[in-house]
Design a protein around this motif. Structure first.
Motif, short mmCIF file in Angstrom:
data_model
loop_
_atom_site.label_atom_id
_atom_site.label_comp_id
_atom_site.label_asym_id
_atom_site.label_seq_id
_atom_site.Cartn_x
_atom_site.Cartn_y
_atom_site.Cartn_z
N ALA A 708 0.84 -1.20 0.00
CA ALA A 708 0.00 0.00 0.00
C ALA A 708 0.88 1.25 0.00
N SER A 709 0.48 2.25 -0.78
CA SER A 709 1.23 3.51 -0.82
C SER A 709 0.98 4.34 0.44
N ALA A 710 -0.17 4.16 1.07
CA ALA A 710 -0.50 4.89 2.30
C ALA A 710 -1.61 4.14 3.02
N TYR A 711 -1.72 4.40 4.32
CA TYR A 711 -2.73 3.74 5.16
C TYR A 711 -3.34 4.84 6.03
N ILE A 712 -4.62 5.13 5.81
CA ILE A 712 -5.31 6.20 6.53
C ILE A 712 -6.43 5.59 7.36
N THR A 713 -6.48 5.96 8.64
CA THR A 713 -7.53 5.44 9.52
C THR A 713 -8.70 6.41 9.56
N LYS A 714 -9.91 5.87 9.53
CA LYS A 714 -11.11 6.71 9.49
C LYS A 714 -11.38 7.41 10.82
N GLN A 715 -10.81 6.88 11.91
CA GLN A 715 -11.06 7.54 13.20
C GLN A 715 -10.57 8.98 13.18
N LYS A 716 -9.47 9.24 12.47
CA LYS A 716 -8.95 10.61 12.40
C LYS A 716 -9.05 11.15 10.98
N PHE A 717 -10.10 10.69 10.25
CA PHE A 717 -10.23 11.09 8.85
C PHE A 717 -10.39 12.59 8.73
N ASP A 718 -9.58 13.15 7.88
CA ASP A 718 -9.64 14.58 7.57
C ASP A 718 -9.46 14.69 6.05
N GLN A 719 -10.40 15.37 5.38
CA GLN A 719 -10.32 15.40 3.93
C GLN A 719 -9.03 16.06 3.45
#
Length: 730
Positions: A708-719
């Motif tokens: 994966a190029s990046a891994y973003i968690t939805k708990q701290k999702f910021d557009q």
């Protein structure tokens, strides 16, 4: 109408627009072979059920017909050919029109109310300008728009005063530094005095002033401690007050912002009605109406945007026979698209019609004395030079005034409205057919980030969004074109010869020399469309967010978009970057016609928008991500799980630049999808971003190990984080 009925209709208004837009977008992507018929069918089914819930049988019937049609297509009983697509589009328009008629504002009627009880008035005083109402789940306060605007202006003025108050902090800090230096000098002097006042000297009868020296030393130390403590407290207090004021300002701004839907939502219906009465068949699309904008900005743009939509229909929509002969669909298309970019509102009004008639524009410009008549064989003016003229007051190419073309006043009204908002407007042809008008204005009307400049001992403000680059050019490296200074500057990978223009020469001092300091010229690179200019100045000062007032300046009306006040209460003129460039184009028409300052853009098909495949089983998440990405200009494809996404990728029917995938999905999860992509030689280089609620370190490590190029968690999702990550990956 009951409250529950109003709430249901309000919910249905938003939902039906979402379904209609999704179906229209799916039909738009049919040319590339990408259409999710299952999603289209589901949306028609959902639309039918929603219409039944709000008791709109006419809408329910049309949605039912669409549902049956898509069901036949899914079963292979019917093909989605051009006549069928045309029928679907007409049905979508019909649904939108039916809903618009239902949601028309009810006429205000006089209501008879019983006379109030004097006793109740005495015991329950009422506010004259506010109205509180209980909405069941919470209470709401209705305040007049004028009061909100006054409150916002007061808040911005407070912030301006706080910025000016920063001078006191600087002065106090300087006093602290001076006392610190005085203390060091005293320590040195104290040692020398102590040596002079030694016991040997005192035994010889010398004067003893040690007690007074000790008192002075202790007093100086105490003063130093008090000033230092006061300086620290002052800095802490100033920081706290400024943070609190900014928080209040942000809260006020959020209240002042409204959805563009509230002002532009009915434009599609209105334009279609006008086109139908004129005997024209036009499909009107609206994109990004959920963007939040200052109500004042939307109201100021309401008439200009409607004027541009009328122009797109009147000047762009050819008769069906003419469109067929050119290989176009019989039905013309007009698109209104809004997006929020960098704190500014970008509006695009585009069509697939005839495009700008450059010859006619040149003829009208010559007749009005705006251009010199060309000799036979002389090359025509540059496109941007011609198209900038259409915003001149009174300029119009319409042969006659009709309901579509308006009153023959041309586009100057649009340019004037945008100028008052400290924005810019640009007209350009589209490839291969049509015209596009781009408006760029602040999201809020009051505050503007400004770059403060000095030219010939005068202060100016330049909206920071227009500043491409700050330059420090070696004076001996400047070149000359027809006696005018130029510089070679790298723009978009190209070596562009850009005119170097003295800002003072554009703003009232025509004989001002090119300012230079220590063998260098300071300049601001600004851009309008494809044309760039370097504005030479004496000094750069600061970038600040400041209150900008729409005040006219004698002799500089065209170039000045407003005024602002500096710390010393002196006004500074706020310049319009696009007007500065257009002013240079008119004054230096020969240089402009030669293409000076133009970075040649790649053809539109080569500048294809990046395409992103969003894979998530949640419709809410898919819709949210789709709206965020489309607002930034990305093309978005949707898949409901990993298997669906692999089918899209391996079919080759759509070019995908990036995949954003959830992890927890039915049939095939995100990890399996990522592994399948990296194991496929045709897809292995495709970047994948995993965005999931699974924030366990082991899951993060597993995703990154799989490629994966990046891994973003939805708990701290910021557009902003999502968009920044996409920008880095792409």
């Amino acid at each position: 109408m009951t409250d529950i009925r109003k709430q249901l209709l309000a919910a249905f208004e938003a939902e039906h627009r979402e379904h209609l837009q999704a179906i229209r977008t799916a039909l738009d992507h049919m040319g590339g072979g990408e259409i999710d018929l299952t999603d289209v069918f589901r949306r028609a089914h959902s639309l039918k059920g929603a219409a039944r819930a709000v008791d709109l049988p006419s809408v329910e019937e049309v949605a039912h017909q669409l549902e049956a049609l898509f069901s036949h297509v899914l079963d292979g009983q019917q093909s989605l050919d051009e006549p069928t697509v045309a029928t679907v589009r007409q049905s979508l328009d019909l649904i939108e029109d039916l809903v618009a008629n239902v949601l028309k504002p009810e006429p205000t009627q006089a209501v008879s109310t019983p006379a109030p009880n004097p006793a109740s008035l005495a015991s329950e005083p009422r506010a004259p300008t506010t109205d509180a109402a209980d909405a069941g789940s919470g209470s709401y306060l209705r305040v007049s728009a004028e009061q909100m605007e006054e409150l916002s202006d007061s808040m911005h003025q407070l912030l301006a005063e706080l910025q000016a108050d920063a001078g006191i902090d600087d002065a106090l800090r300087q006093i602290e530094l001076e006392i610190r230096g005085l203390r060091r000098s005293w320590d040195h002097l104290h040692a020398q005095v102590n040596a002079l006042a030694s016991p040997t000297q005192q035994s010889r009868g010398g004067p003893s002033f040690l007690p007074r020296l000790r008192d002075f030393d202790q007093g100086l130390k105490a003063l130093f401690r008090r000033v230092s403590a006061l300086s620290r407290d002052r800095r802490q207090s100033s920081w706290s007050v400024e943070q609190a004021a900014r928080q209040v300002r942000d809260n006020i701004d959020r209240v002042s912002l409204v959805s563009a839907e509230t002002v532009f939502g009915g434009f599609g219906h209105m334009v279609r009605e006008i086109a139908r009465k004129a005997g024209r068949d036009v499909n009107v699309r609206s994109i990004g109406l959920d963007v939040q904008v200052d109500r004042q900005v939307l109201q100021a743009l309401k008439d200009p945007v409607m004027h541009l939509l009328r122009n797109a229909v009147s000047h762009g929509a050819e008769p069906p026979d003419e469109r067929r002969a050119k290989g176009k669909p019989e039905r013309a298309e007009v698109t209104l698209e809004l997006a929020s970019r960098g704190g500014r509102l970008a509006i695009s009004i585009r069509d697939d019609g005839r495009g700008p008639d450059l010859r006619r524009i040149e003829r009208v410009a010559v007749d009005r004395g705006l251009l010199q008549r060309r000799d036979l064989g002389h090359p025509p003016p540059m496109i941007d030079q011609l198209l900038s003229l259409v915003f001149t007051p009174g300029f119009s190419t319409a042969d006659e005034v009709d309901r579509l073309s308006g009153r023959g006043i041309g586009l100057s009204v649009v340019a004037e409205a945008v100028r008052k908002l400290q924005g810019s407007v640009l007209l350009r042809p589209r490839y291969p057919h049509g015209t596009e008008v781009l408006l760029n204005v602040p999201l809020t009307a009051a505050r503007q980030p400004l770059l403060l400049l000095e030219a010939e001992e005068r202060m100016f403000g330049l909206p920071s969004h227009a500043v491409e680059r700050l330059l420090r050019l070696p004076a001996n490296a400047l070149e000359s074109v027809e006696g005018r200074p130029t510089a070679r500057i790298e723009i978009g990978g190209q070596d562009v010869v850009v005119p170097v223009v003295t800002l003072a020469a554009l703003t009232g001092s025509p004989n001002a020399p090119l300012p230079s300091e220590a063998g260098h010229v300071k300049a601001v690179l600004v851009r309008h469309g494809s044309r760039s200019c370097a504005l030479a100045v004496n000094a750069f000062h600061d970038v600040r967010t400041m209150l900008v007032s729409d005040v006219q300046a004698i002799g500089l009306t065209e170039l000045v978009s407003g005024t602002t006040f500096l710390d010393n209460e002196l006004p500074a003129l706020v310049l319009s970057p696009d007007k500065l460039v257009e002013h240079w184009i008119r004054n230096e028409s020969r240089l402009a016609a030669g293409g000076l300052g133009i970075a040649h853009r790649a053809p539109e098909e080569e500048r294809r928008a990046r395409s992103i495949l969003v894979v998530d089983d949640s419709i809410t998440t898919r819709t949210l991500e789709k709206s965020i990405l489309e607002a930034q200009g990305y093309e978005v494809l949707l898949s409901v799980d990993g298997i669906d996404a692999l089918h899209v990728l391996r079919s080759g029917e759509a070019m995908v630049d990036l995949v954003i995938a959830d992890v927890e999905m039915p049939r095939m999860d995100g990890f399996s999808l990522l592994q399948a992509i990296k194991n496929d030689p045709r897809l292995s280089t495709l970047p994948v971003i995993l965005m999931t609620s699974r924030a366990d370190p082991e899951d993060v490590r597993r995703g990154l190990d799989l490629g994966a190029s990046a891994y973003i968690t939805k708990q701290k999702f910021d557009q902003r984080e999502l968009l920044a990550t996409i920008g880095q990956v792409l």
